[in-house]
Design an enzyme around this catalytic site. Structure first.
Site, PDB file in Angstrom:
ATOM      1  N   GLY A  56     -96.004 -17.345  42.410  1.00 25.40           N
ATOM      2  CA  GLY A  56     -96.800 -16.906  43.557  1.00 25.40           C
ATOM      3  C   GLY A  56     -97.338 -18.117  44.302  1.00 25.40           C
ATOM      4  O   GLY A  56     -96.792 -19.223  44.184  1.00 25.40           O
ATOM      5  N   SER A  57     -98.423 -17.917  45.012  1.00 28.49           N
ATOM      6  CA  SER A  57     -98.927 -18.994  45.868  1.00 28.49           C
ATOM      7  C   SER A  57     -99.653 -20.061  45.044  1.00 28.49           C
ATOM      8  O   SER A  57    -100.173 -19.788  43.942  1.00 28.49           O
ATOM      9  CB  SER A  57     -99.885 -18.421  46.909  1.00 28.49           C
ATOM     10  OG  SER A  57    -101.079 -18.035  46.273  1.00 28.49           O
ATOM     11  N   LYS A 104     -97.385  -7.842  34.991  1.00 23.53           N
ATOM     12  CA  LYS A 104     -98.068  -7.233  36.146  1.00 23.53           C
ATOM     13  C   LYS A 104     -97.092  -7.339  37.321  1.00 23.53           C
ATOM     14  O   LYS A 104     -96.785  -8.434  37.786  1.00 23.53           O
ATOM     15  CB  LYS A 104     -99.365  -7.998  36.428  1.00 23.53           C
ATOM     16  CG  LYS A 104     -99.921  -7.862  37.837  1.00 23.53           C
ATOM     17  CD  LYS A 104    -100.557  -6.513  38.082  1.00 23.53           C
ATOM     18  CE  LYS A 104    -101.152  -6.388  39.477  1.00 23.53           C
ATOM     19  NZ  LYS A 104    -100.201  -6.455  40.587  1.00 23.53           N
ATOM     20  N   GLU A 118     -96.409 -23.757  54.463  1.00 27.22           N
ATOM     21  CA  GLU A 118     -95.247 -22.891  54.276  1.00 27.22           C
ATOM     22  C   GLU A 118     -95.379 -21.673  55.212  1.00 27.22           C
ATOM     23  O   GLU A 118     -96.389 -20.966  55.166  1.00 27.22           O
ATOM     24  CB  GLU A 118     -95.261 -22.442  52.810  1.00 27.22           C
ATOM     25  CG  GLU A 118     -94.035 -21.752  52.338  1.00 27.22           C
ATOM     26  CD  GLU A 118     -94.109 -21.406  50.846  1.00 27.22           C
ATOM     27  OE1 GLU A 118     -95.238 -21.273  50.301  1.00 27.22           O
ATOM     28  OE2 GLU A 118     -93.049 -21.248  50.230  1.00 27.22           O
ATOM     29  N   CYS A 137     -89.629 -18.992  48.130  1.00 25.40           N
ATOM     30  CA  CYS A 137     -90.353 -20.261  47.926  1.00 25.40           C
ATOM     31  C   CYS A 137     -89.457 -21.456  48.167  1.00 25.40           C
ATOM     32  O   CYS A 137     -89.951 -22.571  48.295  1.00 25.40           O
ATOM     33  CB  CYS A 137     -90.878 -20.338  46.499  1.00 25.40           C
ATOM     34  SG  CYS A 137     -92.016 -19.039  46.124  1.00 25.40           S
ATOM     35  N   LEU A 185     -94.953 -22.175  42.009  1.00 28.95           N
ATOM     36  CA  LEU A 185     -95.881 -21.924  43.122  1.00 28.95           C
ATOM     37  C   LEU A 185     -95.214 -22.198  44.468  1.00 28.95           C
ATOM     38  O   LEU A 185     -93.999 -22.212  44.577  1.00 28.95           O
ATOM     39  CB  LEU A 185     -97.142 -22.767  42.915  1.00 28.95           C
ATOM     40  CG  LEU A 185     -97.790 -22.606  41.532  1.00 28.95           C
ATOM     41  CD1 LEU A 185     -98.978 -23.531  41.373  1.00 28.95           C
ATOM     42  CD2 LEU A 185     -98.208 -21.157  41.278  1.00 28.95           C
ATOM     43  N   TRP A 241     -93.631 -10.215  45.188  1.00 28.89           N
ATOM     44  CA  TRP A 241     -92.904  -9.128  45.838  1.00 28.89           C
ATOM     45  C   TRP A 241     -91.607  -9.573  46.491  1.00 28.89           C
ATOM     46  O   TRP A 241     -90.813  -8.737  46.904  1.00 28.89           O
ATOM     47  CB  TRP A 241     -93.797  -8.483  46.921  1.00 28.89           C
ATOM     48  CG  TRP A 241     -94.426  -9.504  47.834  1.00 28.89           C
ATOM     49  CD1 TRP A 241     -95.697 -10.009  47.728  1.00 28.89           C
ATOM     50  CD2 TRP A 241     -93.820 -10.198  48.937  1.00 28.89           C
ATOM     51  NE1 TRP A 241     -95.914 -10.964  48.700  1.00 28.89           N
ATOM     52  CE2 TRP A 241     -94.782 -11.103  49.461  1.00 28.89           C
ATOM     53  CE3 TRP A 241     -92.564 -10.137  49.548  1.00 28.89           C
ATOM     54  CZ2 TRP A 241     -94.515 -11.934  50.544  1.00 28.89           C
ATOM     55  CZ3 TRP A 241     -92.302 -10.972  50.629  1.00 28.89           C
ATOM     56  CH2 TRP A 241     -93.270 -11.856  51.117  1.00 28.89           C
ATOM     57  N   ASN A 242     -91.382 -10.905  46.635  1.00 33.16           N
ATOM     58  CA  ASN A 242     -90.224 -11.303  47.455  1.00 33.16           C
ATOM     59  C   ASN A 242     -88.885 -11.093  46.748  1.00 33.16           C
ATOM     60  O   ASN A 242     -87.859 -10.958  47.400  1.00 33.16           O
ATOM     61  CB  ASN A 242     -90.381 -12.738  47.990  1.00 33.16           C
ATOM     62  CG  ASN A 242     -90.450 -13.777  46.895  1.00 33.16           C
ATOM     63  OD1 ASN A 242     -90.709 -13.451  45.740  1.00 33.16           O
ATOM     64  ND2 ASN A 242     -90.220 -15.022  47.245  1.00 33.16           N
TER      65      ASN A 242
HETATM   66  C1  SIN Z   1     -88.809 -17.604  44.817  1.00 34.22           C
HETATM   67  O1  SIN Z   1     -88.885 -17.424  46.005  1.00 34.22           O
HETATM   68  O2  SIN Z   1     -89.809 -17.804  44.149  1.00 34.22           O
HETATM   69  C2  SIN Z   1     -87.502 -17.580  44.073  1.00 34.22           C
HETATM   70  C3  SIN Z   1     -86.316 -17.856  44.883  1.00 34.22           C
HETATM   71  C4  SIN Z   1     -85.043 -17.929  44.080  1.00 34.22           C
HETATM   72  O3  SIN Z   1     -85.029 -17.740  42.874  1.00 34.22           O
HETATM   73  O4  SIN Z   1     -84.038 -18.202  44.684  1.00 34.22           O
END
Ligand code: SIN
Length: 499
Positions: free
Chosen positions: A240-241, A185, A395, A297, A263, A161-162
């Protein structure tokens, strides 16, 4: 707290269905789930609660579309992606509105994300016609060896979702460029951006069955299991995680799928005292830490500052953070929005309280802001961080910057590499020998030197250790969707003649 959501210029981009075989459909059970605005908690709309049987239909559509799609000319697939790219650019305002509404990030950031998302279609439209095989000198007399690069098959994509737009385009772009068909998905928190993208795919003339988007909230584990275990799906790409990645990897092993995993991270951000421009280092650290309110991430999670410049860095860093404006993403002058949901805010709070209880000082922020809405946490700066605090090893995925002092290069590299994950790392230094030394010593997939932003469609994105494997974007991203077939031709006798 309420805010006004600007109306979409094209209201038909707001779709409360799933996209299967070129059609907008509901779940066969008729069940739906609710999607809420993270800034206000108010209902945005509903989407189908797909189950295993619904997902099977989407897979059937992708399987049926694959034989024809894999044989389309690469040049034709490039044109499709280019048309899709153009539609994303043309509808950027609406896509940004949807992103802000369902994800919470400020509108300017959402606009940035739309550009970033579109760039993957543009990039892979250019890569599609450039998938070359080799001719390899054989070691057996009379043989010739050549390689063909072929699409891996139907792919299952699971996205977070980020980045409601960019994470899906970074996977679908190379998949289509390679000739794969897709079952994606989308995240239960942010399905509407993905749906708008699917509608634009339809308008771009992507053939039916090539792109299928399924949605679920409560049924996510069931849908995920079908996608990761189905024998007709040949590859999974997941962002994802690390915890969920491990589970999906186990599931995908049952049919020996090709997989790529992006991840969790726990990025160290190091500032050495040889840095020529301390303000640039402060700006880089802020950009890396507070992008999307700390919910990427690759966000800096541990900021290490060398002792001689620690106090000055902390002072300038805190001043900048105090100048930010927290609020709903559509609000005037808002620089940072809410976190995504209550679990996220509880984790952020826990990390701050843990650091505080172990001796860290809260110099900016440090608290929830219920007066703004359910998911707001102040942009927070902590000093006096030590390695026994949770932020040192977990994290945070939120707007909390912990500043750790260090003495030597050797010590900080060791601290940086303590993490089980290894996605991104950053450092600021003006010493060219140190730049090479440290970049080579850091156990991560991506290093930013004298910059806090490394995201670029041209740059390979991915991690090492428990951050996963495989690379997205760049000239390598398409390889994840291709398999190499070798063709050996025998019985070729050379012509030996004297001219
Ligand atoms: C992510 O948070 O998984 C991607 C971040 C990015 O592409 O800058």
């Amino acid at each position: 707290m309420s805010h006004t959501v600007p109306p979409l210029k094209d209201p038909s981009l707001f779709i409360e269905k799933c996209y299967v075989n070129g059609e907008w459909v509901t779940a066969q059970s008729g069940k739906t789930f609710e999607v809420h605005d993270p800034a206000t908690g108010k209902l945005i709309g509903t989407c189908p609660e797909f189950d295993a049987a619904d997902t099977q239909k989407a897979i059937d559509a992708a399987v049926a579309a694959f034989p024809k799609f894999r044989t389309t000319l690469a040049r034709e697939r490039a044109r499709m992606l280019r048309r899709w790219y153009q539609l994303v650019v043309d509808n950027a305002d609406d896509l940004a509105t949807l992103i802000t509404w369902e994800n919470g990030k400020p509108l300017a950031d959402a606009r940035g994300e739309v550009n970033y998302a579109a760039s993957f279609f543009e990039w892979f439209s250019e890569e599609a016609p450039r998938v070359y095989g080799d001719t390899i000198p054989a070691t057996v007399a009379g043989n010739r060896v050549l390689t063909l690069k072929e699409p891996v098959g139907v792919v299952g994509l699971i996205t977070p979702w980020n980045f409601p737009a960019a994470m899906i385009t970074r996977k679908i772009g190379p998949a289509l460029a390679a000739g794969c068909t897709v079952v994606a998905k989308s995240p239960g928190e942010t399905p509407f951006t993905a749906n708008a993208l699917a509608e634009l795919a339809r308008r771009a003339g992507i053939p039916k069955g090539v792109v299928n988007i399924v949605t679920a909230a409560k049924n996510t584990p069931e849908v995920g299991e079908v996608i990761t275990t189905h024998p007709e799906i040949r590859k999974i790409s997941f962002t994802g995680s690390t915890g969920v990645g491990k589970l999906l990897m186990k599931q995908a092993s049952s049919t020996v799928k090709k997989v790529s995993w992006e991840l969790g991270g726990n990025a160290p951000f190091i500032v050495f005292d040889d840095v020529e421009d301390l303000d640039a280092a402060v700006a880089g650290a802020i950009a890396s830490k507070f992008r999307s309110s700390g919910q990427t991430c690759v966000c800096a999670n541990r900021i290490y500052v060398q002792k001689g410049i620690y106090d000055e860095f902390a002072k300038r860093f805190a001043e900048k953070v105090r100048a930010f404006k927290l609020g709903a993403g559509f609000g005037e002058g808002v620089t940072h929005g809410p976190v995504i949901h209550s679990r996220a805010i509880e984790k952020v709070n826990e990390h701050v309280r843990d650091a505080e209880s172990k001796g860290a000082k809260v110099v900016v922020g440090g608290n929830k802001v219920p007066s703004l809405g359910p998911n707001f946490f102040e942009l927070t700066v902590l000093t006096g961080m030590t390695k026994d605090m949770k932020i040192a090893s977990e994290e945070t995925f939120g707007p909390v910057a912990g500043l750790f002092p260090f003495e030597t290069e050797e010590e900080v590299v060791q601290l940086a590499n303590r993490a089980e994950v290894g996605l991104a790392a950053y450092f600021y230094s003006s010493n060219v020998k140190r730049i090479f030394r440290v970049a080579e010593a850091l156990e991560v997939g991506m290093v930013g030197v004298n910059t806090g932003i490394i995201s670029d469609p041209a740059s390979p994105f991915g991690g090492v250790k428990q951050s996963g494997f495989g690379r997205e974007g760049s000239k390598y991203g398409i390889d994840e969707y291709l398999v190499v077939k070798s063709v050996t031709i025998g019985g070729i006798n050379p012509i030996i003649s004297r001219l």
